[in-house]
Motif scaffolding. Structure first.
Motif, PDB file in Angstrom:
ATOM      1  N   ASP A 106       0.811  -1.225   0.000  1.00  0.00           N
ATOM      2  CA  ASP A 106       0.000   0.000   0.000  1.00  0.00           C
ATOM      3  C   ASP A 106       0.844   1.276   0.000  1.00  0.00           C
ATOM      4  N   TYR A 107       2.110   1.170  -0.408  1.00  0.00           N
ATOM      5  CA  TYR A 107       3.010   2.329  -0.341  1.00  0.00           C
ATOM      6  C   TYR A 107       2.457   3.553  -1.074  1.00  0.00           C
ATOM      7  N   ALA A 108       1.789   3.368  -2.208  1.00  0.00           N
ATOM      8  CA  ALA A 108       1.319   4.495  -3.016  1.00  0.00           C
ATOM      9  C   ALA A 108       0.173   5.244  -2.327  1.00  0.00           C
ATOM     10  N   GLU A 109      -0.538   4.574  -1.425  1.00  0.00           N
ATOM     11  CA  GLU A 109      -1.618   5.241  -0.694  1.00  0.00           C
ATOM     12  C   GLU A 109      -1.065   6.283   0.269  1.00  0.00           C
ATOM     13  N   GLN A 110       0.174   6.086   0.690  1.00  0.00           N
ATOM     14  CA  GLN A 110       0.820   7.011   1.620  1.00  0.00           C
ATOM     15  C   GLN A 110       1.578   8.100   0.871  1.00  0.00           C
ATOM     16  N   ARG A 111       1.387   8.148  -0.424  1.00  0.00           N
ATOM     17  CA  ARG A 111       2.145   9.060  -1.284  1.00  0.00           C
ATOM     18  C   ARG A 111       2.214  10.450  -0.674  1.00  0.00           C
ATOM     19  N   ASP A 112       3.416  10.896  -0.526  1.00  0.00           N
ATOM     20  CA  ASP A 112       3.675  12.186   0.086  1.00  0.00           C
ATOM     21  C   ASP A 112       4.952  12.717  -0.555  1.00  0.00           C
ATOM     22  N   GLU A 113       5.028  14.012  -0.671  1.00  0.00           N
ATOM     23  CA  GLU A 113       6.249  14.600  -1.227  1.00  0.00           C
ATOM     24  C   GLU A 113       6.639  15.755  -0.324  1.00  0.00           C
ATOM     25  N   LYS A 114       7.862  15.678   0.197  1.00  0.00           N
ATOM     26  CA  LYS A 114       8.332  16.775   1.036  1.00  0.00           C
ATOM     27  C   LYS A 114       9.775  17.104   0.696  1.00  0.00           C
ATOM     28  N   THR A 115      10.154  18.299   1.064  1.00  0.00           N
ATOM     29  CA  THR A 115      11.516  18.762   0.800  1.00  0.00           C
ATOM     30  C   THR A 115      12.170  19.093   2.132  1.00  0.00           C
ATOM     31  N   VAL A 116      13.417  18.652   2.278  1.00  0.00           N
ATOM     32  CA  VAL A 116      14.185  18.924   3.486  1.00  0.00           C
ATOM     33  C   VAL A 116      15.367  19.795   3.078  1.00  0.00           C
ATOM     34  N   ALA A 117      15.577  20.874   3.835  1.00  0.00           N
ATOM     35  CA  ALA A 117      16.726  21.742   3.586  1.00  0.00           C
ATOM     36  C   ALA A 117      17.787  21.431   4.640  1.00  0.00           C
ATOM     37  N   LEU A 118      19.006  21.204   4.193  1.00  0.00           N
ATOM     38  CA  LEU A 118      20.109  20.970   5.115  1.00  0.00           C
ATOM     39  C   LEU A 118      20.747  22.304   5.467  1.00  0.00           C
ATOM     40  N   ALA A 119      21.119  22.442   6.731  1.00  0.00           N
ATOM     41  CA  ALA A 119      21.717  23.715   7.166  1.00  0.00           C
ATOM     42  C   ALA A 119      22.939  23.453   8.035  1.00  0.00           C
TER      43      ALA A 119
END
Length: 119
Positions: A106-119
């Motif tokens: 069911d991985y596609a049901e959890q579909r999420d897209e996020k961006t992480v910025a490294l500092a």
């Protein structure tokens, strides 16, 4: 926290991590775009990291992964490869199979897209 520690956190804490040039709204490299499109097409929940803000990010990433080029795709903490490999896997159907095996059916049901910025 060092870049190395932050990179490890993203790789280990994300189902799918994509280290790319730019971000999903402003992709700065054709290969990064191909990898992102392949992952989106497979329904992957993607966490992206832009490697362009500081050359040290790329250096630390390549030192950790042993992979010299960008983009780099990790699934459940394991390096899958770059744009060519991910695109080939997507075209053959193997990318979806890999995602199912490592993330569950069911991985596609959890579909999420996020961006992480490294500092």
């Amino acid at each position: 926290m060092s870049y190395s520690e932050q990179i490890k956190q993203v790789i280990e804490g994300s189902d799918v991590a994509l280290f790319m040039k730019g971000n999903p709204s402003l992709v700065m490299c054709g290969n990064s775009d191909r990898a992102l499109k392949a992952l989106r097409g497979a329904g992957a929940p993607v966490t992206t990291v832009d490697v362009l803000p500081d050359p040290e990010i790329r250096q630390e990433l390549s030192a950790l992964s042993g992979w010299p080029t960008i983009p780099q795709v990790f699934v459940k903490g394991e390096l899958v490869g770059g744009a060519d490999i991910v695109q080939e896997l997507a075209e053959s159907g193997e990318l979806e199979q890999l995602l199912r095996e490592r993330l569950g059916d069911d991985y596609a049901e959890q579909r999420d897209e996020k961006t992480v910025a490294l500092a």
